[in-house]
Design an enzyme around this catalytic site. Structure first.
Site, PDB file in Angstrom:
ATOM      1  N   ILE A  92     126.996 -44.276  25.903  1.00 30.75           N
ATOM      2  CA  ILE A  92     128.201 -44.754  26.562  1.00 30.75           C
ATOM      3  C   ILE A  92     129.399 -43.915  26.105  1.00 30.75           C
ATOM      4  O   ILE A  92     129.750 -43.896  24.928  1.00 30.75           O
ATOM      5  CB  ILE A  92     128.452 -46.242  26.260  1.00 30.75           C
ATOM      6  CG1 ILE A  92     127.204 -47.079  26.589  1.00 30.75           C
ATOM      7  CG2 ILE A  92     129.665 -46.736  27.047  1.00 30.75           C
ATOM      8  CD1 ILE A  92     126.725 -46.952  28.020  1.00 30.75           C
ATOM      9  N   LYS A  93     130.000 -43.245  27.071  1.00 36.52           N
ATOM     10  CA  LYS A  93     131.136 -42.363  26.785  1.00 36.52           C
ATOM     11  C   LYS A  93     132.430 -43.142  26.968  1.00 36.52           C
ATOM     12  O   LYS A  93     132.680 -43.726  28.030  1.00 36.52           O
ATOM     13  CB  LYS A  93     131.085 -41.166  27.735  1.00 36.52           C
ATOM     14  CG  LYS A  93     131.889 -39.956  27.311  1.00 36.52           C
ATOM     15  CD  LYS A  93     131.573 -38.800  28.264  1.00 36.52           C
ATOM     16  CE  LYS A  93     132.312 -37.538  27.879  1.00 36.52           C
ATOM     17  NZ  LYS A  93     132.034 -36.462  28.865  1.00 36.52           N
TER      18      LYS A  93
END
Length: 226
Positions: A92-93
């Protein structure tokens, strides 16, 4: 958090694109340990977001960064929950912000891997590590664009992380040329994410091209003399 998708002590190459064909080409050469994407790259690919990520995840076993677009902590967490269903190796960025660091802390506690993006200072990298980020992405090219030396930032982060044994990986982003990649390797960055065009430039050297031409020219004598 330690990267469990890929084992080994060597520098990782991620490819910075959502172009599935470009990823496959580089992957077949053994040059893709992971993939980074963002909304701009997804738009450039011209395909559905979810379908694109699922296709990439179907053949790339390494980390695939998918960026949240919400500006609230809860919104980021809601997106993360969805993205996690798109593949077993989704990272998850999350942007560098107070809300983002709250999301990173929560996700890290749940064992979900995160990548803190748009990072431009060592202090921000320190915050990301304190929050438990798996990766931090300093943008070296954009720093160069405004007259700073982006690689100085990588050296600073490497020193801080080594001083305190932080497990957060340094993922050098906004790589514009092979020199960026070489300098990152010399400093000891854990990962560099590279656009396909820059990755292809790594093969180029005038003496290599000249040598190949000479070998091919000399080889013609084999068929004429046979």
């Amino acid at each position: 958090m330690v990267d469990s998708f890929i084992l080994g002590g060597f520098m990782k190459f991620f490819i910075d694109t959502a172009d599935v064909d470009a990823i496959k080409t580089a992957y077949d050469m053994g040059l893709v340990d992971g993939v980074t994407t963002n909304p701009s790259l997804i738009k450039q690919a011209g395909k559905d977001h979810e379908a694109t990520i699922r296709e990439i995840a179907s053949f790339v076993p390494g980390p695939i960064s998918v960026e949240t677009i919400s500006t609230t902590t809860q919104g980021m967490l809601d997106e993360a929950e969805i993205y996690q269903t798109w593949g077993q190796n989704i990272v998850i960025k999350i942007v560098m912000s107070p809300e983002g660091m709250q999301a990173v802390k929560y996700l890290s506690a749940k064992g979900i891997k995160t990548n803190v993006t748009v990072t431009f200072s060592a202090a921000q990298a320190l915050i990301a590590a304190k929050a438990g980020a798996t990766y931090v992405s300093p943008f070296v090219g954009r720093l160069d664009d405004i007259g700073h030396n982006g690689m100085d930032l990588i050296e600073q982060i490497r020193t801080i992380y080594d001083n305190y044994s932080f497990q957060t990986k340094i993922l050098v982003a906004s790589v514009r040329n092979p020199i960026h990649l070489l300098d990152a390797a010399l400093i000891g960055a854990d990962v560099a994410t590279v656009p396909p065009k820059t990755l292809q430039q790594l093969f180029k050297h005038p003496l290599t091209e000249k040598g190949i031409e000479q070998f091919l020219e000399d080889a013609k004598s084999f068929s004429t003399n046979g």
